[in-house]
Design an enzyme around this catalytic site. Structure first.
Site, PDB file in Angstrom:
ATOM      1  N   LYS A   1      28.425  -4.554  -3.211  1.00 41.06           N
ATOM      2  CA  LYS A   1      29.875  -4.362  -3.369  1.00 41.06           C
ATOM      3  C   LYS A   1      30.470  -3.734  -2.118  1.00 41.06           C
ATOM      4  O   LYS A   1      31.621  -3.313  -2.111  1.00 41.06           O
ATOM      5  CB  LYS A   1      30.163  -3.436  -4.560  1.00 41.06           C
ATOM      6  CG  LYS A   1      29.685  -3.976  -5.882  1.00 41.06           C
ATOM      7  CD  LYS A   1      30.193  -3.071  -7.002  1.00 41.06           C
ATOM      8  CE  LYS A   1      29.191  -2.921  -8.103  1.00 41.06           C
ATOM      9  NZ  LYS A   1      29.500  -1.787  -8.977  1.00 41.06           N
TER      10      LYS A   1
ATOM     11  N   ARG B   1      11.290   3.542   2.973  1.00 40.00           N
ATOM     12  CA  ARG B   1      10.853   2.619   4.028  1.00 40.00           C
ATOM     13  C   ARG B   1      12.060   1.784   4.407  1.00 40.00           C
ATOM     14  O   ARG B   1      12.746   1.228   3.541  1.00 40.00           O
ATOM     15  CB  ARG B   1       9.718   1.724   3.548  1.00 40.00           C
ATOM     16  CG  ARG B   1       9.454   0.593   4.525  1.00 40.00           C
ATOM     17  CD  ARG B   1       8.189  -0.147   4.236  1.00 40.00           C
ATOM     18  NE  ARG B   1       7.030   0.628   4.604  1.00 40.00           N
ATOM     19  CZ  ARG B   1       5.813   0.087   4.758  1.00 40.00           C
ATOM     20  NH1 ARG B   1       5.602  -1.186   4.565  1.00 40.00           N
ATOM     21  NH2 ARG B   1       4.792   0.845   5.112  1.00 40.00           N
TER      22      ARG B   1
ATOM     23  N   HIS C   1       5.432   5.888  11.421  1.00 42.71           N
ATOM     24  CA  HIS C   1       4.903   5.800  10.060  1.00 42.71           C
ATOM     25  C   HIS C   1       4.005   7.029   9.875  1.00 42.71           C
ATOM     26  O   HIS C   1       2.779   6.931   9.813  1.00 42.71           O
ATOM     27  CB  HIS C   1       4.097   4.503   9.931  1.00 42.71           C
ATOM     28  CG  HIS C   1       3.821   4.075   8.535  1.00 42.71           C
ATOM     29  ND1 HIS C   1       4.046   4.880   7.438  1.00 42.71           N
ATOM     30  CD2 HIS C   1       3.323   2.912   8.042  1.00 42.71           C
ATOM     31  CE1 HIS C   1       3.698   4.217   6.340  1.00 42.71           C
ATOM     32  NE2 HIS C   1       3.253   3.027   6.678  1.00 42.71           N
TER      33      HIS C   1
ATOM     34  N   ARG D   1       0.799  -1.223   0.000  1.00 38.01           N
ATOM     35  CA  ARG D   1       0.000   0.000   0.000  1.00 38.01           C
ATOM     36  C   ARG D   1       0.832   1.275   0.000  1.00 38.01           C
ATOM     37  O   ARG D   1       0.575   2.199  -0.774  1.00 38.01           O
ATOM     38  CB  ARG D   1      -0.935   0.031   1.223  1.00 38.01           C
ATOM     39  CG  ARG D   1      -2.183  -0.759   1.067  1.00 38.01           C
ATOM     40  CD  ARG D   1      -2.656  -1.249   2.417  1.00 38.01           C
ATOM     41  NE  ARG D   1      -1.758  -2.317   2.851  1.00 38.01           N
ATOM     42  CZ  ARG D   1      -1.980  -3.596   2.598  1.00 38.01           C
ATOM     43  NH1 ARG D   1      -3.064  -3.951   1.988  1.00 38.01           N
ATOM     44  NH2 ARG D   1      -1.111  -4.520   2.956  1.00 38.01           N
ATOM     45  N   THR D   2       1.783   1.344   0.908  1.00 39.02           N
ATOM     46  CA  THR D   2       2.537   2.594   1.038  1.00 39.02           C
ATOM     47  C   THR D   2       3.302   2.873  -0.256  1.00 39.02           C
ATOM     48  O   THR D   2       3.287   3.986  -0.778  1.00 39.02           O
ATOM     49  CB  THR D   2       3.485   2.512   2.247  1.00 39.02           C
ATOM     50  OG1 THR D   2       2.716   2.144   3.386  1.00 39.02           O
ATOM     51  CG2 THR D   2       4.160   3.845   2.519  1.00 39.02           C
TER      52      THR D   2
HETATM   53  C1  NCD Z   1       1.561  -0.997   8.208  1.00 36.78           C
HETATM   54  C2  NCD Z   1       3.067  -0.875   8.309  1.00 36.78           C
HETATM   55  O1  NCD Z   1       3.797  -1.188   7.376  1.00 36.78           O
HETATM   56  O2  NCD Z   1       3.482  -0.424   9.362  1.00 36.78           O
HETATM   57  N1  NCD Z   1       1.098  -1.178   6.914  1.00 36.78           N
HETATM   58  C3  NCD Z   1       0.925  -0.107   6.084  1.00 36.78           C
HETATM   59  O3  NCD Z   1       1.802   0.696   5.862  1.00 36.78           O
HETATM   60  N2  NCD Z   1      -0.287   0.042   5.534  1.00 36.78           N
HETATM   61  C4  NCD Z   1       0.989  -1.946   9.178  1.00 36.78           C
HETATM   62  C5  NCD Z   1       1.522  -3.337   9.271  1.00 36.78           C
HETATM   63  O4  NCD Z   1       2.430  -3.745   8.565  1.00 36.78           O
HETATM   64  O5  NCD Z   1       0.979  -4.037  10.105  1.00 36.78           O
END
Ligand code: NCD
Length: 366
Positions: A111, A132, A165, A82-83
């Site tokens: 490397k 991320r 997040h 999703r993100t």
């Molecule tokens: C969440 C995350 O990655 O922290 N998911 C997301 O970004 N929609 C929640 C999760 O992984 O449980």
């Protein structure tokens, strides 16, 4: 002044926030504590306006020109559906080209290049980095590193270990905002006089200890006096002390609870989360009984008719598919809201949010 502290997380929050700003404006998006009430409300309005403008072909074409001279790097070295996709879609909404690195084994890291060097290399080809990363604090450290580069670009945190997040939390607030607002006028109104969260009870349920979305969202909701937060989790997975202290300092009503059926009838919104057992050392949380922390079909008669059911997803068994077509299920909306909110955030970081605002006001009445 040293603008590149080795470990910025050791600094007082105010200093950390200042290091992430430019000209008194949010620049790197790393921590939920960077957002005050005015900024949250502003971004919810920009997200709403973007969604309305994008609905018409001419509007979508206009949005497409706003950042067509910029490029984004999506550096996602931790799994994401999703993100990643909503950031990609948000870039497309604004006409910004993007590229991605999702698997560090295809980069020069094999490397022996350090992650620090990799990020600085990326900063030379792109105009922002959306990241991320599995380690807490890494995104913030990199943002501070980039501050020391002659060519500085903004960094947006799409999930940092167990810690934060913030963009998910912003889309969660936007989703709640849409649930609690009574009209379109309410959602795009200029003044921040009305506090839509006043008197609302919102329950966080599940693995609150390791869920980064809950931590970030709590920081944001603490900007709305009069909100009541319930933390519903088994003892081993309860919300951590630093968050409780934060709520106390900010005089936000909060209670720790240990049974969902007992409190669910009281809630305006429930925010369900899954067990984050990827953080286990040795499967120690796998045997925890989560039956009292699941939204099951049997609980349905207790739920309020206007309840909002949220979940950042992915889910396990804690959220029964029974609710999937119920109008109270807002977890599908969260994803789409995420695309608009992320577009709003990117526009803000590039200081073109006013372009969206002006366009909206010249074409629409509210
Ligand atoms: C969440 C995350 O990655 O922290 N998911 C997301 O970004 N929609 C929640 C999760 O992984 O449980």
């Amino acid at each position: 002044m040293d603008i590149r502290p080795e470990d910025p997380t050791e600094l007082p929050t105010r200093r950390r926030v200042r290091l992430l700003s430019r000209d008194d404006r949010l620049y790197h998006v790393i921590l939920a504590q960077q957002f005050d009430r005015e900024l949250i409300d502003h971004l919810c309005r920009i997200a709403e306006m973007t969604r309305i403008i994008a609905d018409a072909r001419a509007g979508a074409r206009f949005l497409n020109t706003i950042l067509s001279h910029k490029r984004a790097m999506l550096y996602f070295t931790q799994p994401s559906t999703r993100t990643f996709l909503s950031f990609a879609a948000a870039c497309q909404v604004l006409g910004m080209a993007y590229n991605d690195v999702r698997d560090p084994t295809t980069s020069s890291e094999v490397k022996g290049e350090t992650e620090d060097d990799t990020v600085r290399v990326l900063s030379q080809y792109f105009d922002c980095i959306i990241m991320r990363h599995p380690r807490e604090g890494f995104a913030e450290r990199m943002a501070n590193r980039l501050n020391g580069m002659r060519r500085t670009i903004p960094l947006l945190n799409g999930g940092s270990g167990k810690d934060q997040h913030p963009t998910q939390a912003m889309l969660d607030v936007y989703t709640l905002y849409r649930c609690f607002a009574e009209s379109l006028a309410d959602r795009v109104r200029h003044d921040s006089e009305r506090n839509l969260f006043e008197g609302k009870t919102i329950a966080f349920v599940g693995d609150l200890l390791r869920g980064r979305t809950v931590r970030s969202l709590t920081y944001l909701l603490a900007r709305y006096p009069g909100v009541r937060l319930l933390f519903v989790a088994p003892k081993e997975l309860q919300i951590s002390e630093d968050i409780i202290e934060y709520l106390e300092r900010n005089e936000i009503v909060h209670e720790l609870k240990y049974d969902l059926p007992e409190v669910v009838g009281d809630c305006d919104a429930v925010y369900m989360t899954r067990l984050q057992d990827e953080h286990d050392k040795d499967g120690e949380t796998k045997s925890i009984d989560l039956s009292r922390f699941s939204l099951t079909e049997e609980l349905e008669p207790k739920l309020r008719r206007d309840l909002a059911i949220l979940h950042p997803l992915p889910r396990r068994g804690e959220l029964d598919t029974f609710y999937d077509e119920d109008p109270r299920a807002k977890y599908w909306d969260q994803m789409r809201n995420g695309m608009w909110m992320r577009a709003a955030l990117i526009a803000y970081v590039f200081n073109v949010d006013s372009v969206i605002l002006d366009h909206y006001h010249s074409y629409y009445n509210y």
